[in-house]
Design a protein around this motif. Structure first.
Motif, PDB file in Angstrom:
ATOM      1  N   UNK A  39     147.442 -15.248 -24.920  1.00  0.00           N
ATOM      2  CA  UNK A  39     145.614 -16.641 -25.046  1.00  0.00           C
ATOM      3  C   UNK A  39     145.265 -18.013 -23.529  1.00  0.00           C
ATOM      4  N   UNK A  40     144.429 -17.869 -23.572  1.00  0.00           N
ATOM      5  CA  UNK A  40     144.587 -18.962 -22.631  1.00  0.00           C
ATOM      6  C   UNK A  40     143.239 -18.873 -21.003  1.00  0.00           C
ATOM      7  N   UNK A  41     143.477 -17.299 -21.114  1.00  0.00           N
ATOM      8  CA  UNK A  41     142.099 -17.260 -19.926  1.00  0.00           C
ATOM      9  C   UNK A  41     142.020 -15.815 -19.800  1.00  0.00           C
ATOM     10  N   UNK A  42     140.954 -15.576 -19.556  1.00  0.00           N
ATOM     11  CA  UNK A  42     140.126 -14.172 -19.189  1.00  0.00           C
ATOM     12  C   UNK A  42     139.925 -13.140 -18.344  1.00  0.00           C
ATOM     13  N   UNK A  43     140.388 -12.192 -18.112  1.00  0.00           N
ATOM     14  CA  UNK A  43     140.441 -11.140 -17.476  1.00  0.00           C
ATOM     15  C   UNK A  43     139.753 -10.791 -16.550  1.00  0.00           C
ATOM     16  N   UNK A  44     139.217 -11.803 -15.975  1.00  0.00           N
ATOM     17  CA  UNK A  44     137.926 -11.736 -14.768  1.00  0.00           C
ATOM     18  C   UNK A  44     137.946 -10.594 -14.038  1.00  0.00           C
ATOM     19  N   UNK A  45     137.032  -9.963 -13.930  1.00  0.00           N
ATOM     20  CA  UNK A  45     136.547  -9.201 -12.206  1.00  0.00           C
ATOM     21  C   UNK A  45     138.224  -8.318 -12.010  1.00  0.00           C
ATOM     22  N   UNK A  46     137.949  -7.563 -13.185  1.00  0.00           N
ATOM     23  CA  UNK A  46     139.601  -6.375 -12.826  1.00  0.00           C
ATOM     24  C   UNK A  46     140.606  -7.368 -12.116  1.00  0.00           C
ATOM     25  N   UNK A  47     140.443  -8.604 -13.163  1.00  0.00           N
ATOM     26  CA  UNK A  47     142.176  -8.867 -12.129  1.00  0.00           C
ATOM     27  C   UNK A  47     142.919  -9.346 -13.369  1.00  0.00           C
ATOM     28  N   UNK A  48     144.643  -9.275 -13.041  1.00  0.00           N
ATOM     29  CA  UNK A  48     145.424  -8.615 -14.429  1.00  0.00           C
ATOM     30  C   UNK A  48     146.042  -9.476 -14.354  1.00  0.00           C
ATOM     31  N   UNK A  49     147.501  -9.324 -15.422  1.00  0.00           N
ATOM     32  CA  UNK A  49     148.539  -9.954 -15.712  1.00  0.00           C
ATOM     33  C   UNK A  49     149.377  -8.986 -16.173  1.00  0.00           C
ATOM     34  N   UNK A  50     150.372  -9.422 -16.850  1.00  0.00           N
ATOM     35  CA  UNK A  50     151.566  -8.803 -17.296  1.00  0.00           C
ATOM     36  C   UNK A  50     151.144  -7.525 -17.982  1.00  0.00           C
ATOM     37  N   UNK A  51     150.300  -7.849 -19.003  1.00  0.00           N
ATOM     38  CA  UNK A  51     149.974  -6.844 -19.964  1.00  0.00           C
ATOM     39  C   UNK A  51     149.174  -5.551 -19.276  1.00  0.00           C
ATOM     40  N   UNK A  52     148.045  -5.914 -17.775  1.00  0.00           N
ATOM     41  CA  UNK A  52     147.911  -5.347 -17.153  1.00  0.00           C
ATOM     42  C   UNK A  52     148.640  -3.783 -17.070  1.00  0.00           C
ATOM     43  N   UNK A  53     149.892  -4.732 -16.301  1.00  0.00           N
ATOM     44  CA  UNK A  53     151.009  -3.701 -14.905  1.00  0.00           C
ATOM     45  C   UNK A  53     151.856  -3.504 -15.699  1.00  0.00           C
ATOM     46  N   UNK A  54     151.833  -3.570 -17.313  1.00  0.00           N
ATOM     47  CA  UNK A  54     152.957  -2.893 -17.535  1.00  0.00           C
ATOM     48  C   UNK A  54     152.048  -1.627 -18.265  1.00  0.00           C
ATOM     49  N   UNK A  55     150.601  -1.526 -18.342  1.00  0.00           N
ATOM     50  CA  UNK A  55     150.209  -0.635 -19.294  1.00  0.00           C
ATOM     51  C   UNK A  55     150.016   0.515 -17.517  1.00  0.00           C
ATOM     52  N   UNK A  56     149.873  -0.122 -16.228  1.00  0.00           N
ATOM     53  CA  UNK A  56     150.138   0.942 -15.207  1.00  0.00           C
ATOM     54  C   UNK A  56     151.615   1.384 -14.700  1.00  0.00           C
ATOM     55  N   UNK A  57     152.538   0.323 -14.565  1.00  0.00           N
ATOM     56  CA  UNK A  57     153.859   1.317 -14.486  1.00  0.00           C
ATOM     57  C   UNK A  57     153.988   1.589 -15.706  1.00  0.00           C
ATOM     58  N   UNK A  58     153.451   1.946 -16.739  1.00  0.00           N
ATOM     59  CA  UNK A  58     153.198   2.818 -17.774  1.00  0.00           C
ATOM     60  C   UNK A  58     153.122   4.497 -17.562  1.00  0.00           C
ATOM     61  N   UNK A  59     151.860   3.995 -16.765  1.00  0.00           N
ATOM     62  CA  UNK A  59     151.277   5.382 -16.121  1.00  0.00           C
ATOM     63  C   UNK A  59     151.932   5.673 -14.911  1.00  0.00           C
ATOM     64  N   UNK A  60     153.027   5.364 -13.887  1.00  0.00           N
ATOM     65  CA  UNK A  60     153.297   5.602 -13.167  1.00  0.00           C
ATOM     66  C   UNK A  60     154.856   6.680 -13.814  1.00  0.00           C
ATOM     67  N   UNK A  61     155.241   5.931 -14.847  1.00  0.00           N
ATOM     68  CA  UNK A  61     156.520   6.400 -15.204  1.00  0.00           C
ATOM     69  C   UNK A  61     156.424   7.769 -15.828  1.00  0.00           C
TER      70      UNK A  61
END
Lengths: 544, 470
Positions: A39-61
């Motif tokens: 909580x505490x922030x919005x992921x505006x303008x295609x900015x990323x946090x760990x959650x976004x990168x966990x998905x990307x890592x899963x995609x690559x895997x």
């Protein structure tokens, strides 16, 4: 705080759209601003946090295992205004130091794995930049083989961290900029201090992108290129991927266990004990077809995935653990038998990818800010790939007793390289060339004193000394300054040559982590703290 | 002596004759500008004599010299308003310190961005309005169109001067880029969206000059407060010309509304029968252009805006006279936001809401004109009134752009928006109709049937004056 899970699957992606057409995979970044990981922030303008990168890592895997037929990967954006505006600054602003560091490390590992996989699987990766691409967004682009930029007078690549945030650009982007893309250092210097970055022609001229095209022909030009790539890579269209199912984890009474290993946590002692149990190799698949049929339940693959999951859990969810004790249980014949299946069937895409994944996971362990001791005792089976795991540890204690043995194999001679592309034996014996040569090809069973003579273990200890010294060594280790240990270990683990990857992590650990705790970034008047707030940063001007 | 000033053809008060660097930059840029003007300026009227106003000095009256001139021979000039006597920065963290006469290095990037964004709008509008001369409702209106066009050209010069004078090679590159982008071009669009929207007929032109140029007024006014003195003085002078553009839009809409009201009465409610413009179509056009123009103010919550204010680069509208606290480090502003599909009011640090503060001023100004038009309707004894849609409706930028709102500002579903969009916004059918009724009228003093005559002519000339010699 709720523990973070690193497991996800395509049905649960919130931030990425996948589109497979023939042998081309396109992934579109489409970050849902309303689903940050914390909580505490919005992921505006295609900015990323760990959650976004966990998905990307899963995609690559999953690309590695589920889509072996593809010839190219295109990373683009479904956001109509920007390509990607990088790591979410508000997330960084409210995160603890360790969270920031783990975030940067994980995102870099994802990018490194993307690069590794693309090279290993011979898949061409192209970042199609359609809109402003800033900071970590450009870092993602830099991790691709090629960067294509729409030349529309608006789309630009930039690393604005220095002028805007007072931190190091792109979670390591500088190394990829000058080492990978070989952008001239003076030009890189100009680029990194210009918040709005470069557009079209200048970006191309300075080597920041590889191709530019106006919007009206961009897609057509790209498609032609993708067709060409596919034609250059014939014969893989019949490959059938395997499905990576979820990893089952149980967490009972401080013991986190999965099908191949358990981790017993003792928070009061600040230790975790990893035990890998090796099953009997009899009845294991003996042909590539049988390995494919077993898919994600094939033991070496399961082990690699589960060990990685345990390491990630350790990093993010187990604060205060300072030392991991690595143990194995089983027969040397069995582990060497499992290894042999992989060694004999190299060249099969699945087997190759399992070896690459295992390599990646052991490297991940070496990049974990935690001490590792391997304990070789009765019932241990540190042979081949598991011996490699021991060699990745900071110390190895071996009980000098009848029946306690280790064994080298081809796994220790280049199949599971370090981040720096050399073997762990080479790294260990940098100054002992003769010893290294005598190791090569010696695949016999080794007792403790021989292993010690060969430079493979730190200390061979008899029953009494072992019982005296090992517990003391553990107590002593966890009593030392954790920061000092992190720095010390990172410096000692990677002796020998440097490469891009080791520089990314070396520079990242050293400089970004330093900047992250400096008042100019994170103090009450620091640039990162104040970003997006009405006040301006107030710097201390002394160069430290 | 340089070619560009050999004949003293470029009126200026920036010592062009003595500034070699500026001469050299202009020498290179001028042919490109002329090429752009000939390619993208008003189509079909480049050789005609037009009764235009030219600024030749900043003295009173010097900025408004009327004479016949062919547009490519227009004397585009470079003027800065006289220096402010106070010469101190009027807001932000540097409040009270001397203004900058050269660019402060740490703000170079931001200033460049501000100037390029403003500059890009100037040629864009000329491009958008390129074919309107061929369907002008009168010579008077045609002349006004061209006046607006040449002055937008001069405003481009004003901004380009700043780029040349203060931004070196980067500035020269940007100045060239300004002539390469094209309104509505898929491959090289103009920077801001409203300047890529088609402006195919005179209802859109008047809406554009009223609503979109009015954004320009507020942007220029807030830049006229800048601590970077050359920018402030440049914008200050541009504002004197901008006023005429707003007059063209406001009075043009008023004349259309008046004529539509007459035709509504004459035709028992259907002015289309007489080739007029229905009032609901005017409302749709206002809804369309007003909301696109709101986007130009930027995000409701913006760290860029906060930075520009803190850095003393861009102030508020009439910063000195209308505000007491010029620092505003503390304080909040209420911004309604959509949270969990409900509009809730949230407190945002004031500086981060500077864009919204400016948007408030703009909306007040637009409301004023609206009252005037409604008085016209009142006088015609019609019950219909023109209204302004909510600032949340039909947005493409900012915190409301990802949600669907009706013109009253209520959250609705995407389906509802889609279903009603033709009712609320200028649609293809409207545009086709409007283009179909607009034909060039070239008899001096005569007006097309869909618009009322203006109250008076230009520069004291009668209405049937030959404003354009065809």
């Amino acid at each position: 705080m709720e523990p973070i899970s690193f497991q996800v699957d395509p049905s649960r992606y919130r931030h990425w759209d996948l589109e497979k057409e023939g042998q081309v995979m396109r992934i579109h970044m489409n970050v849902d601003p309303d689903f940050p990981l914390r909580d505490g922030y919005e992921l505006k303008l295609n900015s990323y946090d760990l959650g976004v990168d966990i998905e990307l890592a899963d995609i690559v895997r999953r690309l590695r295992f589920e889509h072996p037929e593809i010839t190219s990967l295109v990373i683009s954006s479904n956001h109509d205004q920007v390509f990607c505006s990088g790591a979410n600054i508000h997330m960084l602003g409210i995160s603890s130091h360790s969270w920031k560091v783990n975030f940067c490390k994980f995102t870099n590992e994802t990018r490194c794995e993307l690069e590794d996989w693309a090279a290993q699987a011979d898949v061409r990766t192209i970042c199609a930049v359609t809109g402003p691409c800033a900071g970590g967004g450009y870092e993602l682009a830099l991790a691709c083989d090629e960067i294509w930029l729409i030349d529309d007078g608006n789309s630009a690549v930039s690393l604005p961290e220095t002028p805007l945030l007072g931190v190091l650009p792109g979670t390591g982007g500088l190394t990829r900029l000058v080492d990978k893309r070989k952008v001239r250092r003076d030009r890189a210097d100009v680029f990194c201090t210009l918040a709005e970055g470069f557009k079209g022609k200048r970006a191309l001229k300075w080597g920041l992108v590889d191709e530019i095209a106006p919007r009206s022909i961009f897609e057509e030009k790209l498609q032609q290129y993708l067709d060409q790539i596919q034609q250059q890579r014939p014969g893989r269209q019949d490959r059938q991927g395997i499905v990576l199912g979820p990893i089952e984890v149980a967490d009972v009474d401080g013991v986190r266990s999965s099908s191949t290993l358990s981790v017993a946590y003792q928070p009061e002692k600040r230790t975790a004990e990893f035990t890998i149990e090796v099953p009997a190799v009899s009845g294991a698949p003996s042909t590539p077809a049988e390995i494919h049929a077993q898919g994600d339940s094939f033991w070496p693959l399961r082990l690699a995935r589960e060990l990685e999951d345990a390491l990630l859990d350790l990093r993010v969810n187990r604060k205060g653990i300072g030392l991991c004790i690595m143990k194995t249980k089983g027969n040397l014949d069995d582990i060497l038998g499992w290894d042999r299946i992989l060694i004999e069937h190299q060249g099969d895409w699945l087997v190759d990818q399992i070896l690459h994944l295992t390599t990646h996971v052991i490297q991940r362990m070496e990049r974990t800010s935690c001490s590792f001791f391997a304990l070789i005792e009765q019932e241990s089976c540190f042979g081949g790939s598991l011996l490699e795991l021991a060699l990745a540890c900071d110390r190895i204690y071996m009980l000098d007793e009848e029946g306690v043995q280790i064994q080298r194999s081809a796994m220790n001679e280049g199949l599971l390289p370090m981040t720096t592309d050399i073997t762990r034996s080479e790294c260990r014996l940098l100054g002992e060339k003769e010893l290294l040569e005598s190791n090569q090809g010696n695949y016999s069973r080794l007792d403790a004193s021989t292993a010690e003579q060969m430079g493979l273990v730190t200390e061979a200890l008899d029953e009494f000394d072992y019982a005296d010294m090992v517990p003391v060594a553990i107590d002593e280790r966890v009593s030392l300054s954790p920061d000092s240990l992190t720095g010390m270990e990172a410096n000692l683990r990677f002796a020998g040559p440097e490469n891009l990857e080791s520089k990314v992590f070396g520079r990242l650990s050293a400089w970004q982590n330093w900047i992250f705790i400096r008042p100019n970034a994170t103090g009450p008047h620091g640039a990162l703290t104040l970003y997006g707030r009405p006040e301006r940063p107030d710097f201390a001007w002394d160069r430290v | 002596m340089s070619k560009v000033d050999r004949s003293g053809k470029i009126p200026n008060n920036v010592d062009l004759a003595g500034d070699k660097r500026l001469q050299r930059a202009l020498e290179h840029w001028l042919p490109l500008y002329m090429e752009w003007w000939n390619d993208m300026g008003p189509a079909g009227f480049q050789t005609n004599d037009i009764y235009l106003r030219t600024a030749v000095s900043i003295e009173s009256g010097g900025w408004a010299n009327f004479d016949y001139v062919k547009m490519p021979e227009y004397r585009w000039g470079i003027f800065l308003a006289p220096t402010d006597s106070t010469n101190t920065i009027g807001f932000g963290d540097h409040y009270g310190k001397p203004t900058w006469t050269e660019i402060p290095g740490e703000y170079r990037g931001n200033l460049r961005r501000i100037i390029v964004t403003q500059a890009d709008t100037e040629p864009a509008s000329v491009e958008q309005q390129r074919f309107l001369g061929t369907i002008a409702p009168s010579l008077y209106d045609m002349r006004n169109l061209f006046q607006v066009n040449v002055e937008e050209g001069r405003h481009l010069w004003a901004m380009v001067y700043l780029l040349f004078r203060f931004f070196g090679k980067d500035g020269r590159d940007e100045a060239e880029e300004l002539l390469c982008r094209r309104s509505g071009d898929e491959d090289k669009p103009r920077i801001l969206n409203a300047f890529n929207e088609p402006c195919d007929h005179w209802l859109s032109f008047f809406c554009f000059t009223h609503f979109t140029d009015r954004d320009g007024k507020f942007q220029l006014a807030s830049l006229a407060e800048s601590g970077f003195e050359p920018l402030a003085r440049t914008c200050d002078f541009m504002l004197t010309e901008e006023a005429h553009h707003l007059f063209v839009g406001e009075s043009g809409l008023d004349r259309i509304i008046k004529r539509s009201a007459e035709l509504t009465r004459e035709t028992d409610g259907d002015p289309m029968k007489a080739g007029g413009i229905p009032l609901d179509m005017i409302q749709r056009s206002i809804n369309y252009w007003f909301t696109y123009s709101l986007d130009l103010f930027g995000g409701e919550i913006s760290s860029n805006a906060a930075n520009f204010f803190a850095e003393g680069l861009k102030g508020r509208f009439k910063e000195k006279s209308r505000y007491e606290d010029h620092i505003m480090k503390e304080g909040v502003k209420i911004i309604p936001q959509v949270v969990n599909n409900v509009v809730v009011e949230e407190q945002i640090p004031y500086r981060n809401t500077i864009n919204e503060v400016l948007r408030d001023e703009y909306i007040d100004d637009v409301q004023r004109a609206l009252r005037k038009w409604n008085r016209t309707l009142e006088k015609m004894e019609l019950e219909t009134r023109i209204t302004l849609p909510s600032r949340r409706f039909h947005r493409h930028q900012g915190i409301y752009s990802n949600h669907a709102f009706d013109p009253e500002g209520n959250l609705i579903t995407e389906e509802e928006l889609k279903k009603n969009s033709d009712r609320w916004l200028l649609n293809d059918e409207d545009n086709d109709y409007l283009v179909s009724i607009m034909h060039q009228v070239i008899e001096p003093g005569k007006m097309a049937n869909w618009i009322a005559p203006p109250a008076r002519g230009i520069n004291g000339q009668p209405l049937d004056f030959e404003y354009v010699r065809l």
